[in-house]
Design a protein around this motif. Sequence first.
Motif, short mmCIF file in Angstrom:
data_model
loop_
_atom_site.label_atom_id
_atom_site.label_comp_id
_atom_site.label_asym_id
_atom_site.label_seq_id
_atom_site.Cartn_x
_atom_site.Cartn_y
_atom_site.Cartn_z
N ARG A 31 -7.82 84.82 86.20
CA ARG A 31 -7.62 85.00 87.64
C ARG A 31 -7.88 83.68 88.38
O ARG A 31 -7.09 83.28 89.24
N GLU A 47 -9.94 88.17 81.90
CA GLU A 47 -9.32 88.46 83.21
C GLU A 47 -9.94 87.60 84.30
O GLU A 47 -9.23 87.03 85.13
N GLN A 48 -11.27 87.48 84.32
CA GLN A 48 -11.93 86.67 85.34
C GLN A 48 -11.52 85.21 85.25
O GLN A 48 -11.19 84.57 86.26
N ARG A 93 -3.39 99.77 77.05
CA ARG A 93 -3.08 99.94 78.48
C ARG A 93 -2.33 101.24 78.72
O ARG A 93 -2.64 101.98 79.66
#
Length: 153
Positions: A28, A24-25, A144
């Motif tokens: 992003r 995710e980092q 999720r």
Amino acid sequence: MSTSQPPPDDPPLFALMNEVGIIEQLARNRFDAAQADGLLLSHFVLLNHLVRVGDGTTPARIANALQLARGAVTNTMQRLEERGLIRLAPDAEDGRVKRVFLTRAGRARRERAVRDATAALAPLLADLPAGSVEALIPGLREIRRRLDRARDG
């Protein structure tokens, strides 16, 4: 480039969530860099949420779903409204409550962001085995969904 490995005794569930967080980092940063007009991932997340849930939701529901402070959602909505990507309107039954609507420009901008982000990330993953990304999606969606249900009680 880091190729470090997690400690071998990390539980698999922790190792999975750790990898998802690192992905995710990294994603992003790629996403933000790929947006020519400065659309931030936080802006895209709200646009994407509106595509998923449909028009007419409230800022409070958005904040809850995205697990963000109402002030952060309000700030993001103001920026998106200024750009003509969303429209805020009073609730027909309770004028104190606002409803959020995605504009045509907002939907188009979300679609462009998807294309731009995909173009930025695709070369990095081009040499993965055919179908490997698609094969991950069902399991990740189920994780999720379960996390969503746990959040919602």
